[in-house]
Design a protein around this motif. Sequence first.
Motif, PDB file in Angstrom:
ATOM      1  N   GLY A 148       3.699   7.005  -1.044  1.00 37.77           N
ATOM      2  CA  GLY A 148       3.172   5.879  -0.298  1.00 37.77           C
ATOM      3  C   GLY A 148       4.251   4.859   0.013  1.00 37.77           C
ATOM      4  N   TRP A 149       3.970   3.991   0.993  1.00 41.46           N
ATOM      5  CA  TRP A 149       4.872   2.890   1.271  1.00 41.46           C
ATOM      6  C   TRP A 149       4.053   1.666   1.676  1.00 41.46           C
ATOM      7  N   ALA A 150       4.658   0.506   1.520  1.00 36.22           N
ATOM      8  CA  ALA A 150       3.971  -0.736   1.846  1.00 36.22           C
ATOM      9  C   ALA A 150       4.947  -1.731   2.459  1.00 36.22           C
ATOM     10  N   TRP A 151       4.463  -2.462   3.468  1.00 42.04           N
ATOM     11  CA  TRP A 151       5.193  -3.592   4.030  1.00 42.04           C
ATOM     12  C   TRP A 151       4.945  -4.782   3.109  1.00 42.04           C
ATOM     13  N   ALA A 159       0.106  -9.910  -6.829  1.00 33.95           N
ATOM     14  CA  ALA A 159      -1.056  -9.233  -6.255  1.00 33.95           C
ATOM     15  C   ALA A 159      -0.625  -8.059  -5.378  1.00 33.95           C
ATOM     16  N   GLU A 160       0.420  -8.241  -4.600  1.00 34.31           N
ATOM     17  CA  GLU A 160       0.952  -7.155  -3.777  1.00 34.31           C
ATOM     18  C   GLU A 160       1.352  -5.958  -4.635  1.00 34.31           C
ATOM     19  N   ALA A 165       0.587  -0.436  -6.885  1.00 39.31           N
ATOM     20  CA  ALA A 165       0.601   0.412  -8.074  1.00 39.31           C
ATOM     21  C   ALA A 165      -0.750   1.071  -8.302  1.00 39.31           C
ATOM     22  N   ARG A 166      -1.824   0.324  -8.061  1.00 44.25           N
ATOM     23  CA  ARG A 166      -3.163   0.895  -8.255  1.00 44.25           C
ATOM     24  C   ARG A 166      -3.432   2.022  -7.264  1.00 44.25           C
ATOM     25  N   LYS A 201       3.472  -1.927 -13.527  1.00 39.72           N
ATOM     26  CA  LYS A 201       2.153  -1.364 -13.258  1.00 39.72           C
ATOM     27  C   LYS A 201       2.169   0.070 -12.710  1.00 39.72           C
ATOM     28  N   LEU A 202       3.274   0.497 -12.127  1.00 45.54           N
ATOM     29  CA  LEU A 202       3.314   1.855 -11.596  1.00 45.54           C
ATOM     30  C   LEU A 202       3.200   2.892 -12.711  1.00 45.54           C
TER      31      LEU A 202
END
Length: 322
Positions: A148-151, A159-160, A165-166, A201-202
């Motif tokens: 996965g990836w996130a901006w 929170a991000e 991680a969830r 958290k990961l």
Amino acid sequence: MNNVKIAEAIRYNARRWWTGHNLPWQFSGSLPNTMEFAQEVQAFQLAHGLPADGKLGPDTEAAARAEKPSPTPDEDRLRPWRGVGMWLWQMSKCGGGDFYRIAARLGDAGIFYALVKIADGRSPMKPNVAALSPLKVALDERGIGLGGWAWVRHDNPEAEAELAARLVADHGLDSFVVNAEKDTLGQHALARRYMARLREKLPAGVPVALSSYKFPKAHPTLPWREYLDACDAGMPQVYLWGSKPSAQVARSAQEWGAYGKPIIPTGPLWPKGGATPETVGRFIEDQKNAVGVNFWDYQHATDGLWAALQTRTHLRPPSSIL
């Protein structure tokens, strides 16, 4: 003997082994599913120390790795990103949203892993997230990994990080990439907080990479050190605008290399990013010594660029396989 088709069979089945699929040999839809061709592939495999039935026990795995030393823990951690990968942004615009069509195109193009956008700041990419489970099933059947990836924006870094991680944990993703660009310029303390919470958290063993501008020196206020100190690898966006693409690749590798992390460059697979059939091939050739490469992105690639990619990846499996 059709060496191109044999190379495709080797790539297809080696990928399935590399990602943990200890399964009998299969052939993708573009391969001749005939006994004669299967015998040719099996003979080639045996001649190169790999098993004819595709199953790897201790002896045959040792034979497959005989010419290379065992990977170090750091090298093994990068396993999800070996070979050639593909970024996916909007799932509904990839293969018409058909998961098996997506998997087939990736598999036929020699892709070893896909990176799907799962979040934008504190918001999940809901259509993409809803598609993760069925997409993973389709990719698993072809031995293609899924990350996965996130901006990131860092208006609330904890929170991000917890959201990302969830989602990684809930969907069994095997890697995660932080996409940090203009929204994080100058945000050094927030970037540090984000990375600390993300690592906390990961799930254990999930590698993290940074994706950002190709030339760090051109963007000095981005928190390069704060991100990369907590990452396993860097993924410079080497989109080949203008001339001399090989020179851009070399400059990017030099500037990112100053941070001491393995580099897995991202090249363009869309025309506005500078991609042509010739630059796709040159980009892969320029990265012979890299852990791997990947391309942005599925939905913008033309048929001609997919075809150019396919002719190159068949002969470039991850170096630790063959």
